[in-house]
Design a protein around this motif. Structure first.
Motif, PDB file in Angstrom:
ATOM      1  N   GLY A 133       0.621  -1.214   0.111  1.00 61.24           N
ATOM      2  CA  GLY A 133       0.106   0.008  -0.031  1.00 61.24           C
ATOM      3  C   GLY A 133       0.983   1.147  -0.097  1.00 61.24           C
ATOM      4  N   ILE A 134       2.230   1.136  -0.516  1.00 58.69           N
ATOM      5  CA  ILE A 134       2.760   2.277  -0.422  1.00 58.69           C
ATOM      6  C   ILE A 134       3.330   2.624  -1.823  1.00 58.69           C
ATOM      7  CG2 ILE A 134       5.317   3.287   0.384  1.00 58.69           C
ATOM      8  CD1 ILE A 134       4.957   1.116   2.666  1.00 58.69           C
ATOM      9  N   THR A 135       3.213   3.876  -2.133  1.00 61.23           N
ATOM     10  CA  THR A 135       3.573   4.362  -3.556  1.00 61.23           C
ATOM     11  C   THR A 135       5.017   5.170  -3.418  1.00 61.23           C
ATOM     12  OG1 THR A 135       2.231   6.367  -3.553  1.00 61.23           O
ATOM     13  CG2 THR A 135       1.143   4.281  -4.507  1.00 61.23           C
ATOM     14  N   VAL A 136       5.583   5.005  -4.531  1.00 60.41           N
ATOM     15  CA  VAL A 136       7.158   5.748  -4.536  1.00 60.41           C
ATOM     16  C   VAL A 136       7.334   6.291  -5.719  1.00 60.41           C
ATOM     17  CG1 VAL A 136       9.470   5.612  -3.844  1.00 60.41           C
ATOM     18  CG2 VAL A 136       7.898   4.030  -2.686  1.00 60.41           C
ATOM     19  N   ASN A 137       7.069   7.631  -5.876  1.00 59.33           N
ATOM     20  CA  ASN A 137       7.378   8.151  -7.112  1.00 59.33           C
ATOM     21  C   ASN A 137       8.556   9.510  -7.100  1.00 59.33           C
ATOM     22  OD1 ASN A 137       5.062   7.282  -9.168  1.00 59.33           O
ATOM     23  ND2 ASN A 137       4.019   7.924  -7.144  1.00 59.33           N
ATOM     24  N   ALA A 138       9.048   9.863  -8.114  1.00 59.23           N
ATOM     25  CA  ALA A 138       9.943  11.076  -8.175  1.00 59.23           C
ATOM     26  C   ALA A 138       9.286  12.322  -9.016  1.00 59.23           C
ATOM     27  CB  ALA A 138      11.155  10.561  -8.883  1.00 59.23           C
ATOM     28  N   VAL A 139       9.719  13.373  -8.713  1.00 57.96           N
ATOM     29  CA  VAL A 139       9.571  14.548  -9.363  1.00 57.96           C
ATOM     30  C   VAL A 139      10.723  15.213  -9.817  1.00 57.96           C
ATOM     31  CG1 VAL A 139       8.476  16.906  -9.507  1.00 57.96           C
ATOM     32  CG2 VAL A 139       6.995  15.252  -8.336  1.00 57.96           C
ATOM     33  N   ALA A 140      10.831  15.409 -11.190  1.00 60.43           N
ATOM     34  CA  ALA A 140      12.134  16.025 -11.788  1.00 60.43           C
ATOM     35  C   ALA A 140      11.966  17.426 -12.111  1.00 60.43           C
ATOM     36  CB  ALA A 140      12.635  15.030 -12.903  1.00 60.43           C
ATOM     37  N   PRO A 141      12.374  18.287 -11.263  1.00 56.62           N
ATOM     38  CA  PRO A 141      12.102  19.670 -11.806  1.00 56.62           C
ATOM     39  C   PRO A 141      13.240  20.090 -12.676  1.00 56.62           C
ATOM     40  CG  PRO A 141      12.058  19.560  -9.382  1.00 56.62           C
ATOM     41  CD  PRO A 141      12.721  18.114 -10.014  1.00 56.62           C
ATOM     42  N   GLY A 142      12.770  21.018 -13.868  1.00 58.83           N
ATOM     43  CA  GLY A 142      13.905  21.505 -14.640  1.00 58.83           C
ATOM     44  C   GLY A 142      14.382  23.008 -13.921  1.00 58.83           C
ATOM     45  N   PHE A 143      14.450  23.779 -14.624  1.00 60.62           N
ATOM     46  CA  PHE A 143      14.967  25.286 -14.264  1.00 60.62           C
ATOM     47  C   PHE A 143      13.991  25.854 -13.245  1.00 60.62           C
ATOM     48  CE2 PHE A 143      18.370  24.433 -17.073  1.00 60.62           C
ATOM     49  CZ  PHE A 143      19.599  24.967 -16.535  1.00 60.62           C
ATOM     50  N   ILE A 144      14.014  25.975 -12.046  1.00 60.92           N
ATOM     51  CA  ILE A 144      12.892  26.333 -11.406  1.00 60.92           C
ATOM     52  C   ILE A 144      13.401  27.866 -10.472  1.00 60.92           C
ATOM     53  CG2 ILE A 144      11.619  26.255  -9.237  1.00 60.92           C
ATOM     54  CD1 ILE A 144      11.134  24.122 -11.811  1.00 60.92           C
ATOM     55  N   GLU A 185      19.992  33.149 -19.658  1.00 63.20           N
ATOM     56  CA  GLU A 185      19.416  33.197 -21.380  1.00 63.20           C
ATOM     57  C   GLU A 185      19.572  32.159 -22.140  1.00 63.20           C
ATOM     58  OE1 GLU A 185      21.437  36.573 -22.746  1.00 63.20           O
ATOM     59  OE2 GLU A 185      20.457  38.111 -21.309  1.00 63.20           O
ATOM     60  N   ALA A 186      20.531  31.316 -21.951  1.00 56.71           N
ATOM     61  CA  ALA A 186      21.109  30.032 -22.796  1.00 56.71           C
ATOM     62  C   ALA A 186      19.714  29.015 -22.266  1.00 56.71           C
ATOM     63  CB  ALA A 186      22.442  29.601 -22.671  1.00 56.71           C
ATOM     64  N   SER A 187      19.801  29.078 -20.923  1.00 57.79           N
ATOM     65  CA  SER A 187      18.935  27.932 -20.274  1.00 57.79           C
ATOM     66  C   SER A 187      17.448  28.271 -20.926  1.00 57.79           C
ATOM     67  CB  SER A 187      19.067  28.173 -18.864  1.00 57.79           C
ATOM     68  OG  SER A 187      20.169  27.696 -18.170  1.00 57.79           O
ATOM     69  N   ILE A 188      16.968  29.405 -20.761  1.00 55.50           N
ATOM     70  CA  ILE A 188      15.563  29.764 -20.999  1.00 55.50           C
ATOM     71  C   ILE A 188      15.455  29.351 -22.633  1.00 55.50           C
ATOM     72  CG2 ILE A 188      14.087  31.929 -21.739  1.00 55.50           C
ATOM     73  CD1 ILE A 188      14.944  32.742 -18.938  1.00 55.50           C
ATOM     74  N   ALA A 189      16.513  29.599 -23.419  1.00 55.19           N
ATOM     75  CA  ALA A 189      16.240  29.136 -24.905  1.00 55.19           C
ATOM     76  C   ALA A 189      15.858  27.747 -25.055  1.00 55.19           C
ATOM     77  CB  ALA A 189      17.380  29.802 -25.570  1.00 55.19           C
ATOM     78  N   ALA A 190      16.617  26.972 -24.226  1.00 56.61           N
ATOM     79  CA  ALA A 190      16.351  25.569 -24.245  1.00 56.61           C
ATOM     80  C   ALA A 190      15.109  24.952 -23.751  1.00 56.61           C
ATOM     81  CB  ALA A 190      17.574  24.837 -23.734  1.00 56.61           C
ATOM     82  N   GLY A 242       9.737  28.594 -22.485  1.00 61.52           N
ATOM     83  CA  GLY A 242      10.386  29.950 -22.788  1.00 61.52           C
ATOM     84  C   GLY A 242      10.265  30.481 -21.546  1.00 61.52           C
ATOM     85  N   ARG A 243      10.612  29.732 -20.402  1.00 59.03           N
ATOM     86  CA  ARG A 243      10.507  30.496 -18.729  1.00 59.03           C
ATOM     87  C   ARG A 243      11.364  29.645 -17.966  1.00 59.03           C
ATOM     88  NH1 ARG A 243       6.651  29.107 -15.268  1.00 59.03           N
ATOM     89  NH2 ARG A 243       4.699  28.255 -16.204  1.00 59.03           N
ATOM     90  N   PHE A 244      11.437  30.076 -16.690  1.00 62.09           N
ATOM     91  CA  PHE A 244      11.821  29.217 -15.659  1.00 62.09           C
ATOM     92  C   PHE A 244      10.543  29.035 -14.881  1.00 62.09           C
ATOM     93  CE2 PHE A 244      16.427  30.609 -14.560  1.00 62.09           C
ATOM     94  CZ  PHE A 244      16.915  30.107 -15.747  1.00 62.09           C
ATOM     95  N   GLY A 245      10.617  27.815 -14.264  1.00 62.74           N
ATOM     96  CA  GLY A 245       9.397  27.481 -13.664  1.00 62.74           C
ATOM     97  C   GLY A 245       9.291  27.996 -12.052  1.00 62.74           C
ATOM     98  N   ASP A 275      18.933  32.008  -9.159  1.00 64.54           N
ATOM     99  CA  ASP A 275      18.919  33.460  -9.041  1.00 64.54           C
ATOM    100  C   ASP A 275      20.489  33.894  -9.243  1.00 64.54           C
ATOM    101  OD1 ASP A 275      16.449  33.960  -8.920  1.00 64.54           O
ATOM    102  OD2 ASP A 275      16.326  34.147  -6.906  1.00 64.54           O
ATOM    103  N   ALA A 276      21.365  32.598  -8.710  1.00 66.39           N
ATOM    104  CA  ALA A 276      22.951  33.089  -8.688  1.00 66.39           C
ATOM    105  C   ALA A 276      23.528  32.976  -9.840  1.00 66.39           C
ATOM    106  CB  ALA A 276      23.512  32.188  -7.489  1.00 66.39           C
ATOM    107  N   LEU A 277      22.885  32.384 -11.178  1.00 70.55           N
ATOM    108  CA  LEU A 277      23.173  32.020 -12.234  1.00 70.55           C
ATOM    109  C   LEU A 277      23.665  33.281 -13.045  1.00 70.55           C
ATOM    110  CD1 LEU A 277      21.086  28.961 -13.578  1.00 70.55           C
ATOM    111  CD2 LEU A 277      23.419  29.062 -12.641  1.00 70.55           C
ATOM    112  N   PRO A 278      24.965  33.418 -13.693  1.00 68.90           N
ATOM    113  CA  PRO A 278      25.020  34.548 -14.569  1.00 68.90           C
ATOM    114  C   PRO A 278      23.766  34.669 -15.597  1.00 68.90           C
ATOM    115  CG  PRO A 278      26.984  33.098 -14.388  1.00 68.90           C
ATOM    116  CD  PRO A 278      25.909  32.488 -13.956  1.00 68.90           C
TER     117      PRO A 278
END
Length: 246
Positions: A176-187, A201-206, A210-213, A193-196
């Protein structure tokens, strides 16, 4: 949605962990907030949850140490007599190129991100097995699915979390136990916030969207997997990444 459920959240002081705690409390869960260093943030979070009409307690523990992970679970049970939900969110990064990465940088990330998840799952599962009920949600990362330059240790730890999730899901499903994972992207967190600006900009382009979560968008996925609506879902990895990894 989660009324009267008891939820343990590791690394709950800020970012995604904080957002998960707030949504859980909003949906009626009583929340056990784990932290290692962020006492002031956790105290503020408890006050916020209290103002919203919810209930939360804080437990200091370094989940990379088994005796402290065990202590965290024991304190939750001592207070509430059960654990319905475990969210393994605690994580660190120590980025470096593969050839420059030190053993200390590799081990530190693996100890918190992977071993910490294992230790908390191990001791929470003992409680959940007696209950014949439980929801475990592990926070992985799209980096664990796709890799990333300068993050060999982080990617390895988060890929390991996925393997751990799937193995535990097979072991615990009939109880009766479920085990799952969540894989966030750029949040949007302190880490991003500390990224240059050029990296942002390069991350958002990928990202197709078109945005961070937002941290709340990750929390929404975690709340779903913790709810009764997800009772027949186990061993899965839910990416919350704006389409970054398809």
């Amino acid at each position: 949605m989660l009324k009267e459920k008891i939820a343990v959240i590791t690394g709950a002081g800020r970012g995604i962990g904080r957002a998960i705690a707030l949504q859980f409390a909003e949906y009626g869960a009583k929340v056990v907030l784990n932290y290692r260093n962020s006492l002031s943030q956790v105290e503020e979070l408890i006050q916020t949850i209290s103002r919203l009409g919810g209930e939360a307690i804080a437990v200091k523990a370094d989940v990379s140490r088994e005796e402290e992970a065990k202590y965290l679970i024991e304190e939750a049970v001592k207070k509430y007599n059960k654990i319905d939900i475990l969210v393994n969110n605690a994580g660190i990064n120590k980025d470096n190129l593969l050839m420059r990465m030190t053993e200390e940088e590799f081990d530190a990330v693996m100890d918190v991100n992977l071993k910490g998840t294992f230790f908390c799952m191990k001791h929470a599962a003992k409680i959940m097995l007696k209950q014949r009920y439980g929801k475990i949600i592990n926070i992985s990362s799209v980096v664990g699915l796709a890799g990333n330059i300068g993050q060999a240790n982080y990617a390895a730890s988060k890929a390991g979390v996925i393997g751990l999730t799937k193995s535990a899901a097979r072991e615990l499903a009939r109880k009766g136990i479920t085990v799952n994972a969540v894989a966030p992207g750029f949040i949007k967190t302190d880490m991003t916030d500390a990224l240059p600006d050029k990296v942002k900009e390069a991350s958002i382009a990928a990202i197709p969207m078109g945005r961070f979560g937002e941290a709340s968008e990750v929390a929404g996925a975690v709340c779903f997997l913790a709810s009764e609506a997800a009772n027949y879902i186990t061993g899965q990895v839910l990416s919350v990444d704006g389409g970054m990894v398809m």
